[in-house]
Write an enzyme that holds these catalytic residues in place. Structure first.
Site: not given
Length: 236
Positions: A83, A127
Site C-alpha cells: 500500500s 500511511k
C-alpha cells in the site's frame, strides 16, 4: 701449664659472619629474585581483575542504554503489503521514532506514520499524513486529484492518481479533520485501505505509534526479485 680462654659471648654463627676487615657481612637471601617476582605478579593480577570489573561495568551500562533507546526512542518495524509503494516495499525494515518523542505537536503533513486502526485490523497500518486537525480534504476521483483546503496536492511520491473509492464503505467528502485526528492515505492510492474507508476514517493521534524516518534494509522487489540497497537511507 694450662691456658683458659673466655667465651666472647657471641653466637658461633654470628662470629663466622664477619668480614676480614672486621665489619659484619650482610645476610644473603636464599633466592634474591623470588620476592620481587612474586610482588610483580601480585601487582599485575590486581589491575587485570580491576580491568575486567570496569569492562563488565561499562558493558552493563551500554546494554542498558541500547535497550532503553530501542524500546522508548527508536523502534525497528517491517513493512507488510504494497500500500505504500513506490516509497516503501513489502518487507522493508524501517526505523521508527517512537510516540514517546513524536506527539501531536510534531505531526506534519507528509509524515509517514505507523498507527493502529482497531476497527479495521489488529495489525498496525503504515500511511502518509495528508491533512491534520482543522484542514479539509476533498478528492476528485475522476481526475484522481486530492485537495486540501481547496488546493490540489502535488504528489510526486504516489504510484498513480487517486481513483480508488469504496462506494458504500467509503467516507463522505469533503471532510474536515477533527481535533486530535489526522487523515492518511497510502502512496499506492489504488491499492491501499486508508482514511477513505469508513472502518479506518480519521486516525486518532493517540493511536499513532510513531514516525517512520529511514529504511535500514530493503525488501525484495516483486518484479526484479532483488534488493535495491540504494534505497537505504532517510524516507522522503
Amino acid at each position: 701449664m694450662t691456658y683458659e680462654f673466655e667465651e666472647s659471648g657471641l653466637p658461633e654463627e654470628e662470629n663466622n659472619q664477619t668480614a676480614e676487615n672486621g665489619a659484619p657481612a650482610e645476610p644473603i637471601p636464599e633466592n634474591p629474585d623470588a620476592a620481587p617476582e612474586n610482588k610483580k605478579k601480585e601487582e599485575e593480577k590486581l589491575p587485570f581483575v580491576e580491568q575486567c570489573y570496569l569492562l563488565l561495568h561499562d558493558l552493563v551500562y551500554i546494554l542498558a542504554f541500547i535497550t532503553i533507546f530501542f524500546v522508548f526512542a527508536i523502534r525497528m518495524v517491517s513493512v507488510e503489503g504494497t500500500s505504500m509503494e513506490p516509497t516503501l516495499k513489502t518487507h522493508d525494515q524501517m526505523l521508527l521514532v517512537s510516540n514517546v518523542f513524536y506527539n501531536d505537536e510534531d505531526i506534519q503533513v507528509g509524515d509517514i506514520v505507523v498507527a493502529l486502526a482497531p476497527r479495521f485490523d489488529d495489525d498496525p497500518i503504515i500511511k502518509r499524513v495528508i491533512a491534520v486537525a482543522g484542514q479539509t480534504v476533498d478528492i476528485d476521483f475522476n481526475l484522481g486529484i486530492v485537495y486540501v483546503d481547496g488546493v490540489a496536492l502535488e504528489e510526486d511520491y504516489i504510484l498513480e492518481p487517486t481513483h480508488q473509492q469504496f462506494g458504500g464503505n467509503g467516507v463522505q467528502f469533503p471532510m474536515t479533520i477533527s481535533e486530535g485526528h489526522v487523515f492518511v492515505l497510502g502512496d499506492n492510492r489504488n491499492g491501499s485501505s486508508d482514511s477513505r474507508l469508513n472502518t479506518i476514517g480519521q486516525i486518532d493521534t493517540d493511536y499513532i505509534l510513531g514516525k517512520a524516518f529511514a529504511v535500514i534494509f530493503p525488501g525484495v522487489d516483486d518484479e526484479t526479485k532483488t534488493r535495491d540497497f540504494g534505497r537505504i537511507g532517510f524516507i522522503d
